[in-house]
Design an enzyme around this catalytic site. Structure first.
Site, PDB file in Angstrom:
ATOM      1  CB  VAL A  57     -84.247 -24.093 -23.727  1.00 46.72           C
ATOM      2  CG1 VAL A  57     -82.783 -23.950 -23.376  1.00 46.72           C
ATOM      3  CG2 VAL A  57     -84.482 -25.265 -24.674  1.00 46.72           C
ATOM      4  CE  LYS A  91     -94.451 -29.246 -23.206  1.00 46.21           C
ATOM      5  NZ  LYS A  91     -94.465 -29.661 -21.789  1.00 46.21           N
ATOM      6  N   GLY A 102     -86.710 -14.724 -27.844  1.00 44.37           N
ATOM      7  CA  GLY A 102     -87.088 -13.652 -26.910  1.00 44.37           C
ATOM      8  C   GLY A 102     -85.859 -13.077 -26.224  1.00 44.37           C
ATOM      9  CE1 TYR A 145     -84.160 -32.893 -34.440  1.00 47.85           C
ATOM     10  CE2 TYR A 145     -84.120 -33.720 -36.690  1.00 47.85           C
ATOM     11  CZ  TYR A 145     -83.490 -33.091 -35.639  1.00 47.85           C
ATOM     12  OH  TYR A 145     -82.189 -32.650 -35.779  1.00 47.85           O
ATOM     13  NE  ARG A 186     -77.052 -38.672 -33.337  1.00 47.58           N
ATOM     14  CZ  ARG A 186     -76.929 -37.370 -33.026  1.00 47.58           C
ATOM     15  NH1 ARG A 186     -77.261 -36.457 -33.910  1.00 47.58           N
ATOM     16  NH2 ARG A 186     -76.477 -37.004 -31.853  1.00 47.58           N
TER      17      ARG A 186
HETATM   18  P1  NAD Z   1     -77.365 -34.211 -28.783  1.00 51.45           P
HETATM   19  O1  NAD Z   1     -78.555 -34.983 -28.370  1.00 51.45           O
HETATM   20  O2  NAD Z   1     -76.025 -34.800 -28.570  1.00 51.45           O
HETATM   21  O3  NAD Z   1     -77.373 -32.769 -28.116  1.00 51.45           O
HETATM   22  C1  NAD Z   1     -78.543 -32.053 -27.840  1.00 51.45           C
HETATM   23  C2  NAD Z   1     -78.365 -31.376 -26.494  1.00 51.45           C
HETATM   24  O4  NAD Z   1     -79.538 -30.578 -26.205  1.00 51.45           O
HETATM   25  C3  NAD Z   1     -78.231 -32.384 -25.342  1.00 51.45           C
HETATM   26  O5  NAD Z   1     -77.144 -32.036 -24.514  1.00 51.45           O
HETATM   27  C4  NAD Z   1     -79.561 -32.279 -24.607  1.00 51.45           C
HETATM   28  O6  NAD Z   1     -79.452 -32.605 -23.245  1.00 51.45           O
HETATM   29  C5  NAD Z   1     -79.921 -30.817 -24.862  1.00 51.45           C
HETATM   30  N1  NAD Z   1     -81.361 -30.543 -24.748  1.00 51.45           N
HETATM   31  C6  NAD Z   1     -82.372 -31.176 -25.390  1.00 51.45           C
HETATM   32  N2  NAD Z   1     -83.551 -30.632 -25.038  1.00 51.45           N
HETATM   33  C7  NAD Z   1     -83.275 -29.639 -24.158  1.00 51.45           C
HETATM   34  C8  NAD Z   1     -84.064 -28.710 -23.438  1.00 51.45           C
HETATM   35  N3  NAD Z   1     -85.402 -28.700 -23.532  1.00 51.45           N
HETATM   36  N4  NAD Z   1     -83.449 -27.813 -22.622  1.00 51.45           N
HETATM   37  C9  NAD Z   1     -82.098 -27.794 -22.503  1.00 51.45           C
HETATM   38  N5  NAD Z   1     -81.285 -28.656 -23.165  1.00 51.45           N
HETATM   39  C10 NAD Z   1     -81.877 -29.570 -23.980  1.00 51.45           C
HETATM   40  O7  NAD Z   1     -77.568 -33.877 -30.345  1.00 51.45           O
HETATM   41  P2  NAD Z   1     -76.592 -33.150 -31.373  1.00 51.45           P
HETATM   42  O8  NAD Z   1     -76.301 -34.088 -32.456  1.00 51.45           O
HETATM   43  O9  NAD Z   1     -75.477 -32.509 -30.659  1.00 51.45           O
HETATM   44  O10 NAD Z   1     -77.577 -32.035 -31.968  1.00 51.45           O
HETATM   45  C11 NAD Z   1     -77.507 -30.691 -31.531  1.00 51.45           C
HETATM   46  C12 NAD Z   1     -78.417 -29.828 -32.381  1.00 51.45           C
HETATM   47  O11 NAD Z   1     -78.021 -29.921 -33.760  1.00 51.45           O
HETATM   48  C13 NAD Z   1     -79.887 -30.217 -32.329  1.00 51.45           C
HETATM   49  O12 NAD Z   1     -80.679 -29.053 -32.340  1.00 51.45           O
HETATM   50  C14 NAD Z   1     -80.078 -30.992 -33.606  1.00 51.45           C
HETATM   51  O13 NAD Z   1     -81.409 -30.918 -34.056  1.00 51.45           O
HETATM   52  C15 NAD Z   1     -79.128 -30.295 -34.552  1.00 51.45           C
HETATM   53  N6  NAD Z   1     -78.709 -31.209 -35.645  1.00 51.45           N
HETATM   54  C16 NAD Z   1     -77.764 -32.179 -35.432  1.00 51.45           C
HETATM   55  C17 NAD Z   1     -77.419 -33.013 -36.475  1.00 51.45           C
HETATM   56  C18 NAD Z   1     -76.349 -34.072 -36.322  1.00 51.45           C
HETATM   57  O14 NAD Z   1     -76.082 -34.789 -37.296  1.00 51.45           O
HETATM   58  N7  NAD Z   1     -75.675 -34.210 -35.209  1.00 51.45           N
HETATM   59  C19 NAD Z   1     -78.046 -32.895 -37.728  1.00 51.45           C
HETATM   60  C20 NAD Z   1     -79.018 -31.927 -37.878  1.00 51.45           C
HETATM   61  C21 NAD Z   1     -79.337 -31.073 -36.836  1.00 51.45           C
HETATM   62  N1  UDP Z   2     -79.662 -47.046 -39.656  1.00 47.00           N
HETATM   63  C1  UDP Z   2     -79.295 -48.380 -39.761  1.00 47.00           C
HETATM   64  N2  UDP Z   2     -78.870 -49.028 -38.637  1.00 47.00           N
HETATM   65  C2  UDP Z   2     -78.776 -48.415 -37.429  1.00 47.00           C
HETATM   66  C3  UDP Z   2     -79.138 -47.051 -37.321  1.00 47.00           C
HETATM   67  C4  UDP Z   2     -79.591 -46.401 -38.465  1.00 47.00           C
HETATM   68  O1  UDP Z   2     -79.354 -48.979 -40.841  1.00 47.00           O
HETATM   69  O2  UDP Z   2     -78.363 -49.065 -36.462  1.00 47.00           O
HETATM   70  C5  UDP Z   2     -80.094 -46.330 -40.870  1.00 47.00           C
HETATM   71  C6  UDP Z   2     -81.388 -45.547 -40.729  1.00 47.00           C
HETATM   72  O3  UDP Z   2     -82.499 -46.376 -41.042  1.00 47.00           O
HETATM   73  C7  UDP Z   2     -81.189 -44.437 -41.736  1.00 47.00           C
HETATM   74  C8  UDP Z   2     -79.697 -44.179 -41.710  1.00 47.00           C
HETATM   75  O4  UDP Z   2     -79.111 -45.344 -41.146  1.00 47.00           O
HETATM   76  O5  UDP Z   2     -81.566 -44.883 -43.032  1.00 47.00           O
HETATM   77  C9  UDP Z   2     -79.297 -42.969 -40.885  1.00 47.00           C
HETATM   78  O6  UDP Z   2     -79.903 -43.092 -39.631  1.00 47.00           O
HETATM   79  P1  UDP Z   2     -79.624 -42.109 -38.421  1.00 47.00           P
HETATM   80  O7  UDP Z   2     -80.479 -42.548 -37.289  1.00 47.00           O
HETATM   81  O8  UDP Z   2     -78.166 -42.008 -38.170  1.00 47.00           O
HETATM   82  O9  UDP Z   2     -80.060 -40.671 -38.927  1.00 47.00           O
HETATM   83  P2  UDP Z   2     -81.179 -40.062 -39.907  1.00 47.00           P
HETATM   84  O10 UDP Z   2     -80.425 -39.595 -41.074  1.00 47.00           O
HETATM   85  O11 UDP Z   2     -82.165 -41.131 -40.283  1.00 47.00           O
HETATM   86  O12 UDP Z   2     -81.785 -38.983 -39.104  1.00 47.00           O
END
Ligand code: NAD
Ligand code: UDP
Length: 319
Positions: A57, A91, A102, A145, A186
């Site tokens: 994207v 990006k 867009g 990020y 994570r």
């Molecule tokens: P994820 O890494 O499992 O999924 C992200 C997906 O986006 C992947 O399939 C990846 O291949 C795709 N992707 C990344 N860059 C791309 C690009 N340039 N073009 C096309 N595809 C692309 O992560 P997730 O946990 O499913 O997160 C999804 C969204 O939710 C993200 O935008 C993330 O910032 C947001 N988010 C997630 C959490 C969470 O706790 N899971 C928390 C806050 C925000």
């Molecule tokens: N963390 C940890 N051990 C791990 C991975 C993460 O102690 O193996 C801690 C990390 O330092 C943070 C919290 O767990 O304080 C959550 O981390 P995560 O990467 O899941 O997400 P964040 O909330 O930091 O984006």
């Protein structure tokens, strides 16, 4: 409706896709598989209302046919992923969001942006309401990020105000569940995989930092409600149950029935000390609150990873 989900092969995108299909809509997934996996969507192979386009994207977002709504979820999301993919992450948040907006503008489609609690950085206000502007180090490693998402929010509001794009912004707090990549780094996936393999759980710092963990089905419910509500300002979605990471490690060990030890590792730079959503806005405008307690969600997630383990698919060492 015909709905576009960017990041559809990821953890959240795949669950969201399932929900949109269950609501009776057609879904076009767009994903370059940089952190996602096709197998998250393998159960949809015979679903005629679903299609996956393998595209970056950040390069372009040209879609043929009708587009009624766009869920922009494409971005690396785990700290381990975005620290190894810093430019790609900037990006995806900047150029990817520009392309998604867009497309929304050109087609008159509604757009929902997946933003994050990371816009609050290492917060000085606790819990975090949407009105808090955050405490982000703009040149620290996590900025790739945090600042990308802050820019994405600003761009979305500008397209809404200047071009009338019908936008929504969700600030997602730590969400967990089946289909997280075993090696995405994570904390929930790391701890469960380590516990199941009988390896030490990698505790970063002294484990006193807190997070608030939302089960994926609760989050998806909130996202669907937000998409259907008339609210353009950001809305927090997360579970306000707050745990220290040390408490989480105890819960994971108990849930997995594991006797793994803890291995203390250095705390990553700029790791937020606390995080907890104030969800009063979601409660009042969406009537939404999470329902799945951490214990229940963890048991479901452990069951998912246990199945992968039985199939010999927890090979990569996380941590
Ligand atoms: P994820 O890494 O499992 O999924 C992200 C997906 O986006 C992947 O399939 C990846 O291949 C795709 N992707 C990344 N860059 C791309 C690009 N340039 N073009 C096309 N595809 C692309 O992560 P997730 O946990 O499913 O997160 C999804 C969204 O939710 C993200 O935008 C993330 O910032 C947001 N988010 C997630 C959490 C969470 O706790 N899971 C928390 C806050 C925000
Ligand atoms: N963390 C940890 N051990 C791990 C991975 C993460 O102690 O193996 C801690 C990390 O330092 C943070 C919290 O767990 O304080 C959550 O981390 P995560 O990467 O899941 O997400 P964040 O909330 O930091 O984006």
């Amino acid at each position: 409706m015909r709905l576009v989900v960017t990041g559809a092969a990821g953890f959240l995108g795949s669950h969201l896709t399932d929900r949109l299909l269950a609501e009776g809509h057609a879904v076009l997934g767009v994903d370059n598989l940089i952190t996602g996996r096709r197998e998250n969507l393998s159960h949809l192979e015979d679903e005629p209302r679903f299609e996956l386009l393998e595209r970056d994207v950040s390069q372009q977002l040209e879609i043929e046919g009708d587009v009624d709504g766009i869920f922009h979820f494409a971005s690396p999301a785990s700290p381990v992923d975005y620290l190894r993919l810093p430019i790609e992450t900037l990006k995806a948040g900047a150029l990817g969001t520009h392309h998604a907006l867009g497309l929304a503008r050109a087609r008159g489609a509604r757009l929902l942006l997946a933003s994050t609690s990371e816009v609050y950085g290492d917060p000085l206000v606790h819990p975090q309401p949407e009105s808090y502007w955050g405490n982000v180090n703009p040149v620290g490693p996590r900025a790739v990020y945090d600042e990308a998402k802050r820019f994405a929010e600003a761009l979305t509001m500008a397209y809404h105000r200047s071009h009338g794009v019908d936008s929504r912004i969700v600030r997602i707090f730590n969400t967990y569940g089946p289909r997280m990549r075993p090696d995405d780094g994570r904390v929930v996936s790391n701890f469960i995989v380590q516990a199941l393999r009988g390896e030490p759980l990698t505790l970063y710092g002294d484990g006193s930092q807190s997070r608030s963990f939302c089960y994926v089905s609760d989050l998806v419910e909130g996202i669907w409600r937000l998409f259907n509500a008339d609210i353009h300002d950001p809305v927090n979605l997360g579970n306000p149950g707050e745990y220290t990471i040390r408490e989480l490690s105890d819960l994971v060990l108990a849930t997995a029935g594991s006797a793994s030890a803890l291995e203390v590792r250095p705390l990553p730079a700029d790791d937020p000390k606390v995080r907890c959503p104030d969800i009063s806005l979601a409660l009042s405008v969406l009537g939404w609150a999470p329902r799945i307690p951490l214990k229940v969600g963890l048991a479901r997630t452990v069951a998912y990873f246990r199945e992968l383990h039985a199939l010999g698919r927890l090979e990569a060492t996380p941590g």
